[in-house]
Motif scaffolding. Structure first.
Motif, PDB file in Angstrom:
ATOM      1  N   TYR A   6       0.875  -1.329  -0.149  1.00 28.77           N
ATOM      2  CA  TYR A   6       0.218  -0.007   0.077  1.00 28.77           C
ATOM      3  C   TYR A   6       0.751   1.342   0.027  1.00 28.77           C
ATOM      4  CZ  TYR A   6      -3.682   3.047   1.844  1.00 28.77           C
ATOM      5  OH  TYR A   6      -4.515   4.092   1.977  1.00 28.77           O
ATOM      6  N   TYR A   7       0.946   2.218  -0.979  1.00 27.48           N
ATOM      7  CA  TYR A   7       1.515   3.442  -1.005  1.00 27.48           C
ATOM      8  C   TYR A   7       0.595   4.459  -0.839  1.00 27.48           C
ATOM      9  CZ  TYR A   7       4.284   7.040  -3.018  1.00 27.48           C
ATOM     10  OH  TYR A   7       4.984   8.154  -3.201  1.00 27.48           O
ATOM     11  N   PRO A   8       0.462   5.086   0.284  1.00 25.59           N
ATOM     12  CA  PRO A   8      -0.251   6.074   0.804  1.00 25.59           C
ATOM     13  C   PRO A   8       0.260   7.344  -0.045  1.00 25.59           C
ATOM     14  CG  PRO A   8       0.885   5.289   2.790  1.00 25.59           C
ATOM     15  CD  PRO A   8       1.625   4.778   1.463  1.00 25.59           C
ATOM     16  N   CYS A  10       1.973  11.274  -0.389  1.00 23.94           N
ATOM     17  CA  CYS A  10       1.950  12.527   0.603  1.00 23.94           C
ATOM     18  C   CYS A  10       0.795  12.959   1.034  1.00 23.94           C
ATOM     19  CB  CYS A  10       2.768  13.651  -0.166  1.00 23.94           C
ATOM     20  SG  CYS A  10       4.435  13.151  -0.543  1.00 23.94           S
ATOM     21  N   SER A  11      -0.347  13.015  -0.117  1.00 28.89           N
ATOM     22  CA  SER A  11      -1.455  13.656   0.090  1.00 28.89           C
ATOM     23  C   SER A  11      -2.327  12.851   1.259  1.00 28.89           C
ATOM     24  CB  SER A  11      -2.523  13.769  -1.224  1.00 28.89           C
ATOM     25  OG  SER A  11      -1.959  14.462  -2.266  1.00 28.89           O
ATOM     26  N   LEU A  12      -2.278  11.546   0.937  1.00 33.14           N
ATOM     27  CA  LEU A  12      -3.236  10.687   1.839  1.00 33.14           C
ATOM     28  C   LEU A  12      -2.560  10.913   3.374  1.00 33.14           C
ATOM     29  CD1 LEU A  12      -4.045   9.543  -0.835  1.00 33.14           C
ATOM     30  CD2 LEU A  12      -4.585   7.570   0.386  1.00 33.14           C
ATOM     31  N   THR A  41       8.936   6.894  -0.351  1.00 33.92           N
ATOM     32  CA  THR A  41       9.289   8.463  -0.530  1.00 33.92           C
ATOM     33  C   THR A  41       8.087   8.990  -1.730  1.00 33.92           C
ATOM     34  OG1 THR A  41      10.972   7.910  -1.774  1.00 33.92           O
ATOM     35  CG2 THR A  41      11.569   8.657   0.302  1.00 33.92           C
ATOM     36  N   CYS A  42       8.227  10.301  -1.667  1.00 34.38           N
ATOM     37  CA  CYS A  42       7.172  10.870  -2.640  1.00 34.38           C
ATOM     38  C   CYS A  42       7.645  10.447  -4.018  1.00 34.38           C
ATOM     39  CB  CYS A  42       7.403  12.513  -2.358  1.00 34.38           C
ATOM     40  SG  CYS A  42       6.326  13.424  -3.720  1.00 34.38           S
ATOM     41  N   CYS A  43       6.355  10.466  -4.886  1.00 35.83           N
ATOM     42  CA  CYS A  43       6.762   9.935  -6.265  1.00 35.83           C
ATOM     43  C   CYS A  43       6.997  11.246  -7.101  1.00 35.83           C
ATOM     44  CB  CYS A  43       5.350   9.365  -6.600  1.00 35.83           C
ATOM     45  SG  CYS A  43       3.976  10.565  -6.801  1.00 35.83           S
ATOM     46  N   GLY A  44       7.148  12.314  -6.625  1.00 35.02           N
ATOM     47  CA  GLY A  44       7.558  13.666  -7.332  1.00 35.02           C
ATOM     48  C   GLY A  44       6.623  14.093  -8.153  1.00 35.02           C
ATOM     49  N   SER A  45       5.264  13.411  -8.398  1.00 34.53           N
ATOM     50  CA  SER A  45       4.100  14.010  -8.949  1.00 34.53           C
ATOM     51  C   SER A  45       4.471  14.867 -10.305  1.00 34.53           C
ATOM     52  CB  SER A  45       3.481  14.791  -7.944  1.00 34.53           C
ATOM     53  OG  SER A  45       2.236  15.616  -8.434  1.00 34.53           O
ATOM     54  N   SER A  46       3.914  15.923 -10.620  1.00 37.09           N
ATOM     55  CA  SER A  46       3.842  16.561 -11.930  1.00 37.09           C
ATOM     56  C   SER A  46       5.116  17.391 -11.758  1.00 37.09           C
ATOM     57  CB  SER A  46       2.557  17.507 -12.124  1.00 37.09           C
ATOM     58  OG  SER A  46       1.542  16.995 -11.673  1.00 37.09           O
ATOM     59  N   PRO A  77      -3.759   4.828  -3.910  1.00 40.91           N
ATOM     60  CA  PRO A  77      -5.175   5.144  -4.053  1.00 40.91           C
ATOM     61  C   PRO A  77      -5.063   6.680  -4.665  1.00 40.91           C
ATOM     62  CG  PRO A  77      -4.727   4.289  -2.099  1.00 40.91           C
ATOM     63  CD  PRO A  77      -3.388   4.171  -2.496  1.00 40.91           C
ATOM     64  N   CYS A  78      -4.020   7.376  -4.538  1.00 40.85           N
ATOM     65  CA  CYS A  78      -3.976   8.581  -5.224  1.00 40.85           C
ATOM     66  C   CYS A  78      -3.554   8.378  -6.918  1.00 40.85           C
ATOM     67  CB  CYS A  78      -2.919   9.531  -4.730  1.00 40.85           C
ATOM     68  SG  CYS A  78      -2.666  11.088  -5.628  1.00 40.85           S
ATOM     69  N   PRO A  79      -4.716   8.604  -7.738  1.00 45.13           N
ATOM     70  CA  PRO A  79      -4.282   8.557  -9.132  1.00 45.13           C
ATOM     71  C   PRO A  79      -3.145   8.923  -9.597  1.00 45.13           C
ATOM     72  CG  PRO A  79      -6.535   9.292  -8.786  1.00 45.13           C
ATOM     73  CD  PRO A  79      -5.902   9.414  -7.478  1.00 45.13           C
ATOM     74  N   SER A  80      -2.699  10.098  -8.992  1.00 45.21           N
ATOM     75  CA  SER A  80      -1.640  10.841  -9.534  1.00 45.21           C
ATOM     76  C   SER A  80      -0.415   9.883  -9.127  1.00 45.21           C
ATOM     77  CB  SER A  80      -1.582  12.126  -8.747  1.00 45.21           C
ATOM     78  OG  SER A  80      -0.253  12.913  -9.129  1.00 45.21           O
ATOM     79  N   CYS A  81      -0.167   9.589  -7.816  1.00 44.16           N
ATOM     80  CA  CYS A  81       0.724   8.665  -7.510  1.00 44.16           C
ATOM     81  C   CYS A  81       0.847   7.329  -8.364  1.00 44.16           C
ATOM     82  CB  CYS A  81       0.763   8.152  -5.947  1.00 44.16           C
ATOM     83  SG  CYS A  81       0.619   9.479  -4.780  1.00 44.16           S
TER      84      CYS A  81
HETATM   85  S1  SF4 Z   1       1.868  12.661  -6.146  1.00 47.20           S
HETATM   86 FE1  SF4 Z   1       3.733  12.612  -4.998  1.00 47.20          FE
HETATM   87  S2  SF4 Z   1       3.207  14.498  -4.041  1.00 47.20           S
HETATM   88 FE2  SF4 Z   1       1.157  13.912  -4.547  1.00 47.20          FE
HETATM   89  S3  SF4 Z   1       0.607  12.696  -3.256  1.00 47.20           S
HETATM   90 FE3  SF4 Z   1       1.389  11.331  -4.622  1.00 47.20          FE
HETATM   91  S4  SF4 Z   1       3.354  11.036  -3.714  1.00 47.20           S
HETATM   92 FE4  SF4 Z   1       2.931  12.712  -2.918  1.00 47.20          FE
END
Ligand code: SF4
Ligand code: SF4
Ligand code: SF4
Ligand code: SF4
Lengths: 355, 186
Positions: A6-8, A10-12, A41-46, A77-81
């Motif tokens: 499970y990868y939460p 940062c937003s979650l 760790t953070c996926c870096g997002s956009s 769960p976060c579609p961006s991640c």
């Molecule tokens: S995209 Fe990165 S910054 Fe946004 S929630 Fe996912 S892990 Fe974090």
């Protein structure tokens, strides 16, 4: 191995804690075993993928490597991640040369092959509509919702596995299984304008307003989402949309996992409904109350119907008996008496009504 | 004043083929990408115009366009292109080229991306303060209690002291090594 990780993201961890907690509780209730990605760790997002491709893939690959130490699947769960990690998964799988390039920027190489999944995918694959239905204890039939997929859950279908990019169905199926009433609409995948770190305020306001407007138009009382950014855009910024357009929207925005959790009997507090800017609690309470009244009414109508059926049955038998007395045998007469002698049946009907 | 630079165009086509696996020559200008684009009303050139400019090799003009910067990466164009061209992928790639070449990246966007990534490179995960900054920048007006204070600050959504995640040092190295390589290749 074979565990689901499970990868939460940062937003979650922060602003979308209600998405995180409702997701964990729902997975737990459905008996889906999972473990958090160790030291993710953070996926870096956009910002990462707008800056440099290798940076974006390197940040995502680090998480895949961490997941590979405990499992072979990852739900984000976060579609961006999800999209960042899925994209890295596919490029690394397809191109061994690229895997090597990525490994050059990592401390330890990633040699595994972790499969990244969306949350709806996990719920449907690891549990399924039937299992969800079986666990419903609170009736949400009077909660009218539209599922809002945003841009990332359905597109591109080569990543997400949705059969139709314009009309994805995974959230529809989950919400229906939870017993909510899902309204049809055409704005499922319309972008709300926030996928990039910093879009023009003008773009997101205009697009978000359309989404709210279309939801109401479709007869929904609430919008169900599965994206922290969509949620922020539609919920937290509803006041700004209202300020910009002089509108007075007050549409609760619920995470799909909160709807599932409520159906499974979790309370408003457990689903953290109080965290939302547009308070969904009055709507949820009203919907649950209406559902109880609706079911009572349904039961009453059903028992009335049953009583009527019994009476009809009795009258029919009575009629048959009397007819048997008047016309001793119809068996060789050919035509059925009801159609053949309308006067008799009309007469009988009067009798039935009277008796 | 259309200049047709056939050599430049061929080069550009190869570049897009190898970087994004998208063939700009396949575009037949149907306009579907522009019709579905939610952000095109803010662009100087619509997505199909950008595609045409790429076909004729006008890379500099494309890199200088506001379209490349304002694309929100919603992927609508990609999913609707009858020629299966990954237009959003092309836009994304052009954004990174613009960053590497330092062409017309709007100041606020560039600053935001840098601050965001430095925050991640330092702590490994995005800190709450950074999230608030993102919200602030996105809504283009200062934070106020009615909008943020009540929903976020008083609801226990804010972490006061940022903690460093266990993998933070490696993230910092990934950041530096990738950008080193980008500079070297550019
Ligand atoms: S995209 Fe990165 S910054 Fe946004 S929630 Fe996912 S892990 Fe974090
Ligand atoms: S926040 Fe908006 S822009 Fe992002 S995924 Fe959700 S719909 Fe798309
Ligand atoms: S949709 Fe595809 S083919 Fe049509 S104009 Fe856009 S890029 Fe060209
Ligand atoms: S990805 Fe960019 S160009 Fe394509 S439709 Fe979305 S905003 Fe427009």
């Amino acid at each position: 191995m074979g565990r689901l990780t499970y990868y939460p993201g940062c937003s979650l961890r922060h602003s979308a804690a209600e998405f995180d907690i409702s997701t964990r509780l729902v997975l737990h209730k459905l008996g889906v075993d999972f473990v958090e990605v160790p030291d993710w760790t953070c996926c870096g997002s956009s910002p990462a993928h707008m800056t440099d491709h290798l940076l974006a893939q390197g940040l995502a690959a680090r998480n895949l490597r961490q997941a590979a130490t405990v499992g072979d699947e990852m739900v984000a769960p976060c579609p961006s991640c999800y999209q960042r990690q899925k994209d890295a998964e596919l490029e690394i799988e397809e191109d061994p040369g690229f895997r090597q390039t990525v490994n050059e920027v990592l401390d330890l190489p990633y040699e595994g092959s972790v499969r990244v999944l969306t949350l709806p995918e996990v719920l449907l694959e690891k549990s399924g509509v039937e299992a969800i239905r079986r666990r419903v204890t609170t009736d949400l039939v009077k909660l009218r919702v539209v599922p809002y997929y945003g841009c990332l859950l359905g597109r591109p279908s080569s990543l997400t596995g949705e059969a139709d990019e314009e009309q994805p169905t995974s959230m529809d199926r989950l919400l229906e299984a939870a017993g909510a009433t899902v309204q049809r609409w055409n704005y499922k995948t319309e972008c709300c304008g926030a996928s990039v770190g910093m879009p023009k305020a003008e773009i997101h306001r205009r697009l978000s307003r359309k989404v709210l407007d279309q939801a109401l138009e479709a007869g929904a009382d609430a919008v169900a989402v599965a994206c922290p950014l969509c949620h922020q855009n539609l919920d937290l910024r509803q006041v700004q949309i209202n300020a910009a357009f002089g509108s007075s929207y007050s549409v609760p925005i619920l995470y799909v996992t909160q709807v599932l959790g409520l159906a499974f009997g979790y309370s408003d507090e457990e689903m953290l409904l109080h965290k939302h800017a547009v308070d969904p609690r009055p709507l949820v309470a009203k919907a649950i109350k209406e559902a109880v009244a609706f079911r009572e009414e349904e039961a009453r109508l059903a028992s009335e119907h049953e009583a009527r059926q019994k009476m009809k049955e009795a009258a029919k038998q009575d009629r048959a008996r009397r007819r048997a007395g008047r016309v001793p045998s119809t068996e060789e007469g050919g035509a059925a008496p009801e159609e053949a002698v309308p006067a008799t049946s009309a007469h009988d009907r009067e009798e039935e009504a009277a008796g | 004043m259309i200049r047709y630079d056939s050599e430049g165009a061929a080069q550009l086509r190869d570049r897009m083929l190898s970087r994004v696996k998208a063939d700009v020559a396949a575009c037949y200008q149907c306009g579907n990408c522009s019709a579905g684009c939610p952000a095109a009303f803010t662009f100087d050139y619509a997505p199909n115009q950008i595609m045409r400019m790429l076909q004729v090799g006008m890379l500099d003009e494309v890199l200088a366009s506001s379209a490349v910067q304002l694309c929100v990466q919603c992927l609508t164009c990609t999913s609707r292109c009858p020629r299966n061209i990954d237009i959003a992928g092309i836009f994304e790639d052009l954004k990174t080229v613009a960053v590497a070449k330092d062409v017309r990246v709007p100041e606020d966007a560039a600053t935001f991306n840098r601050v965001f990534l430095e925050n991640v490179a330092k702590y490994g995960r995005l800190t709450e303060a950074m999230m608030l900054l993102r919200y602030n920048l996105m809504s283009k007006h200062p934070l106020n209690d009615a909008e943020l204070g009540i929903p976020m600050l008083t609801k226990g959504k804010v972490e006061v002291l940022p903690k460093k995640a266990a993998g933070a040092d490696e993230v910092g190295r990934i950041y530096r090594k990738s950008l080193e390589k980008a500079r070297w290749e550019g």
